[in-house]
Design an enzyme around this catalytic site. Structure first.
Site, PDB file in Angstrom:
ATOM      1  CE  LYS A 202       7.462   7.914   5.189  1.00 26.45           C
ATOM      2  NZ  LYS A 202       7.622   6.511   5.458  1.00 26.45           N
ATOM      3  CB  CYS A 256       5.434   5.211   0.613  1.00 28.25           C
ATOM      4  SG  CYS A 256       4.385   4.432   1.818  1.00 28.25           S
TER       5      CYS A 256
HETATM    6  N1  SAJ Z   1      11.382  -0.665  -6.721  1.00 32.49           N
HETATM    7  C1  SAJ Z   1      12.128  -0.713  -7.878  1.00 32.49           C
HETATM    8  N2  SAJ Z   1      13.487  -0.799  -7.767  1.00 32.49           N
HETATM    9  C2  SAJ Z   1      14.116  -0.850  -6.565  1.00 32.49           C
HETATM   10  C3  SAJ Z   1      13.348  -0.795  -5.390  1.00 32.49           C
HETATM   11  C4  SAJ Z   1      11.981  -0.713  -5.503  1.00 32.49           C
HETATM   12  O1  SAJ Z   1      11.602  -0.667  -8.990  1.00 32.49           O
HETATM   13  O2  SAJ Z   1      15.348  -0.933  -6.546  1.00 32.49           O
HETATM   14  C5  SAJ Z   1       9.929  -0.533  -6.807  1.00 32.49           C
HETATM   15  C6  SAJ Z   1       9.174  -1.707  -6.173  1.00 32.49           C
HETATM   16  O3  SAJ Z   1       8.987  -2.742  -7.074  1.00 32.49           O
HETATM   17  C7  SAJ Z   1       7.892  -1.023  -5.767  1.00 32.49           C
HETATM   18  C8  SAJ Z   1       8.320   0.399  -5.397  1.00 32.49           C
HETATM   19  O4  SAJ Z   1       9.566   0.587  -6.028  1.00 32.49           O
HETATM   20  O5  SAJ Z   1       6.984  -0.958  -6.849  1.00 32.49           O
HETATM   21  C9  SAJ Z   1       8.430   0.718  -3.941  1.00 32.49           C
HETATM   22  O6  SAJ Z   1       8.969  -0.371  -3.214  1.00 32.49           O
HETATM   23  P1  SAJ Z   1       9.982  -0.218  -2.001  1.00 32.49           P
HETATM   24  O7  SAJ Z   1      10.309  -1.580  -1.527  1.00 32.49           O
HETATM   25  O8  SAJ Z   1      11.117   0.611  -2.402  1.00 32.49           O
HETATM   26  O9  SAJ Z   1       9.227   0.635  -0.916  1.00 32.49           O
HETATM   27  P2  SAJ Z   1       7.797   0.581  -0.155  1.00 32.49           P
HETATM   28  O10 SAJ Z   1       6.908   1.572  -0.826  1.00 32.49           O
HETATM   29  O11 SAJ Z   1       7.265  -0.783   0.015  1.00 32.49           O
HETATM   30  O12 SAJ Z   1       8.218   1.143   1.287  1.00 32.49           O
HETATM   31  C10 SAJ Z   1       8.887   2.390   1.387  1.00 32.49           C
HETATM   32  C11 SAJ Z   1      10.088   2.240   2.341  1.00 32.49           C
HETATM   33  N3  SAJ Z   1      10.919   3.412   2.242  1.00 32.49           N
HETATM   34  C12 SAJ Z   1      12.256   3.332   2.025  1.00 32.49           C
HETATM   35  O13 SAJ Z   1      12.816   2.287   1.834  1.00 32.49           O
HETATM   36  C13 SAJ Z   1      13.018   4.618   2.043  1.00 32.49           C
HETATM   37  C14 SAJ Z   1       9.587   2.032   3.755  1.00 32.49           C
HETATM   38  O14 SAJ Z   1      10.668   2.007   4.668  1.00 32.49           O
HETATM   39  C15 SAJ Z   1       8.615   3.141   4.141  1.00 32.49           C
HETATM   40  O15 SAJ Z   1       8.113   2.967   5.457  1.00 32.49           O
HETATM   41  C16 SAJ Z   1       7.462   3.094   3.178  1.00 32.49           C
HETATM   42  O16 SAJ Z   1       7.976   3.348   1.865  1.00 32.49           O
HETATM   43  C17 SAJ Z   1       6.461   4.151   3.592  1.00 32.49           C
HETATM   44  O17 SAJ Z   1       5.409   3.770   4.123  1.00 32.49           O
HETATM   45  O18 SAJ Z   1       6.747   5.350   3.465  1.00 32.49           O
END
Ligand code: SAJ
Length: 429
Positions: A202, A256
Site C-alpha cells: 500500500k 494519502c
Molecule cells: N496529482 C498531481 N499530478 C498527478 C496526479 C495527482 O499533481 O499526475 C495531485 C492531485 O492533484 C492531488 C494529489 O496529487 O492533489 C493526489 O491525487 P491522486 O489522484 O493521485 O490520489 P488520491 O490521493 O486521491 O488517491 C490515492 C490513490 N493511489 C494511487 O493512485 C496509487 C488511491 O488509489 C488510493 O486508494 C488513495 O490514494 C489512498 O487512499 O491511499
C-alpha cells in the site's frame, strides 16, 4: 450471511459498510462523531461521492446498515480509521489504537479482524495484536490481517468492486478467511500475501505516485526556465509506449499521497533518499505558485482563489495545496476570497458563488481542476473583476479569457522562461 462491524465511517469505511449491507450482510457502522451517525441513520450522506447517496438510502431503509457510536458483537471487524501524519511526520496511530480498544470487549473466538487503514509496515503485528491480546479470547482463535483500501475519491464505489485487493493475514488461515470476506462484494482479483507485505504494498503504491508527481513537477520547473512548454513536452513523451509522466501541479494533496511516503521514511531513515527528496519537491510547489502571483500583482491586491479541494470534482480538502497557498498569500499581505463548488466545510475567504469570489479581484488563481472551472466563460465575469489577470496551475482554462483581454498565465507553458531568455539576450547585445 455474516454480521460485520465497520469501525470508522469516513471516505472508505462508509462506502465499504454500505457495500457489505447491499450484499445482504447485517452491518453496524461505528463512528465517534454522533452527528455523522445521526445523518447516516437518516439515510443521508456526510460526504459527496457519486452513487453513494442512493446506496446509503437503500441500505438504511432496508435496515441492513445501522450507524452507531458503539460497536457490537459481529463475525468480522473492519478498522477503517484515519492515520494522518504527526507534526514530525510520523504515523499517528492513535485512532487505530482507540478502534482496537473499542472492539476488544466484543470479540469472540473465530472472529475476523482486518485493518484497512494505511499504516507503517509491521503495525498489525507490533501494535494491533498486542492490544487485542487483552480481549479475553485466545488470539490464535482469531483471523487477523491487513487489507489496504485502494480506491480513488470520485470513483469509490466502482473501484471498491472492480479493483484488485491485497490481503495479508498473520498466518495462512487468516489470509484465507479475510480473502473470503472480501469476495462477498469484490469482483477484482483477491491477491493473497502476508501481513507486512500487504502493509508495504500500500505504501509503495502511493509513494510511487508521489515520486512520479515530483518528477513531473521538476520537469515543469526546468522546462519553464528553458522556455519550453512542459504540457506539450509531457504529452509527446507519453506517446512512448513505456513512458507515463505524471502531471505537474500546485502540490500534492489528499490524506494519502502527501502522507504515506513518510510512513516508509520513518522505518527506513537514510535509505529513503528519492522518497524524501520527492516529498521536498512536492512540498515546495505552493511557494512557486505564490511567487508567480507576486510577479503579477503587488501586495494588498485581491486574489480570487478558485478551488480548495485537493483535486478536481471532489469535496475533500485534506492536505490540499490550496490551504498552504492561501496561508502564504495572506502572510505576503494579499487579500484572499475563495470559491469551491464542492467543499461544504469552512475555509478562509469562503464565498457562496463564483461571482462573489471574483468581485473586485486583481488576480484569479485556479488551483483545483474542477470541470466547472474549465467551463467558465470569462465574458460572464469580466466586468466584476478590478484587474484582468488569471493564473492557471492546472492548464484547464479555455480561450475566452484571452478573448476578453485577460493576462493569462498558464503555469509552466514556457512563456515566462522564454521572455527571460530573450531579455537576457537583449541585455547582452
Ligand atoms: N496529482 C498531481 N499530478 C498527478 C496526479 C495527482 O499533481 O499526475 C495531485 C492531485 O492533484 C492531488 C494529489 O496529487 O492533489 C493526489 O491525487 P491522486 O489522484 O493521485 O490520489 P488520491 O490521493 O486521491 O488517491 C490515492 C490513490 N493511489 C494511487 O493512485 C496509487 C488511491 O488509489 C488510493 O486508494 C488513495 O490514494 C489512498 O487512499 O491511499
Amino acid at each position: 450471511m455474516k454480521k460485520i462491524c465497520v469501525m470508522g465511517l469516513g471516505y472508505i469505511g462508509l462506502p465499504t459498510a454500505a457495500m457489505y449491507a447491499s450484499m445482504g450482510c447485517d452491518v453496524i457502522g461505528v463512528d465517534i462523531d454522533i452527528n455523522k451517525v445521526e445523518v447516516i441513520n437518516r439515510g443521508e450522506v456526510p460526504i459527496k461521492e457519486p452513487g453513494l447517496d442512493e446506496l446509503i438510502r437503500k441500505v438504511i431503509c432496508n435496515g441492513k446498515l445501522i450507524a452507531s457510536t458503539k460497536p457490537e458483537k459481529a463475525d468480522a471487524f473492519l478498522i477503517s480509521v484515519p492515520t494522518p501524519a504527526t507534526k514530525d511526520k510520523r504515523a499517528d496511530l492513535s485512532c487505530v489504537i482507540k478502534a482496537c480498544e473499542a472492539i476488544r470487549d466484543y470479540i469472540e473466538p473465530g472472529n475476523i479482524i482486518v485493518l484497512e487503514s494505511t499504516v507503517p509496515p509491521l503495525t498489525v503485528e507490533g501494535l494491533v495484536v498486542p492490544i487485542l491480546r487483552d480481549c479475553g479470547v485466545d488470539i490464535n482463535s482469531l483471523y487477523i490481517g491487513h487489507c489496504p483500501e485502494r480506491v480513488i475519491p470520485g470513483s469509490i464505489l466502482n473501484e471498491l468492486v472492480y479493483n484488485d485487493r491485497i490481503v495479508g493475514g498473520l498466518d495462512a488461515e487468516s489470509t484465507k478467511a479475510i480473502a473470503d470476506l472480501y469476495r462477498i462484494f469484490v469482483k477484482g482479483r483477491i491477491l493473497e500475501t502476508d501481513c507486512a507485505t500487504a502493509e508495504m504494498v500500500k505504501l509503495m503504491e502511493n509513494t510511487y505516485r508521489d515520486v512520479n508527481i515530483a518528477l513531473a513537477n521538476e520537469f515543469a520547473l526546468i522546462s519553464e526556465n528553458l522556455g519550453i512548454n512542459v504540457w506539450e513536452a509531457i504529452k509527446l513523451a507519453n506517446c512512448h509506449p513505456r513512458v507515463n509522466i505524471h502531471t505537474p501541479g500546485p502540490g500534492v494533496g489528499g490524506h494519502c499521497i502527501a502522507v504515506d511516503p513518510y510512513f516508509i521514511i520513518e522505518k527506513a531513515g537514510e535509505e529513503a533518499r528519492i522518497i524524501s527528496l520527492s516529498r521536498q519537491v512536492n512540498t515546495l510547489m505552493p511557494s512557486i505558485i505564490v511567487g508567480k502571483v507576486k510577479e503579477l500583482v503587488s501586495k494588498g491586491s485581491n486574489i480570487a482563489v478558485l478551488g480548495v479541494a485537493y483535486k478536481g470534482n471532489i469535496d475533500d480538502m485534506r492536505e490540499s495545496p490550496s490551504l498552504e497557498i492561501i496561508k502564504q498569500l495572506l502572510e505576503e499581505g494579499y487579500n484572499v476570497n475563495t470559491y469551491d463548488p464542492f467543499v461544504k466545510e469552512n475555509y478562509h475567504g469562503k464565498k457562496r458563488n463564483l461571482k462573489e469570489a471574483v468581485s473586485a479581484a486583481d488576480c484569479l488563481l485556479v488551483l483545483t481542476d474542477h470541470t466547472q472551472f474549465a467551463e467558465i466563460n470569462a465574458k460572464d465575469i469580466q466586468r466584476l473583476v478590478r484587474s484582468k489577470n488569471i493564473v492557471d496551475t492546472r492548464n484547464i482554462i479555455n480561450n475566452t479569457w484571452q478573448e476578453c483581454g485577460f493576462i493569462v498565465e498558464i503555469m509552466w507553458n514556457g512563456k515566462s522562461g522564454r521572455k527571460a531568455v530573450k531579455d537576457k539576450k537583449a541585455k547582452a547585445i
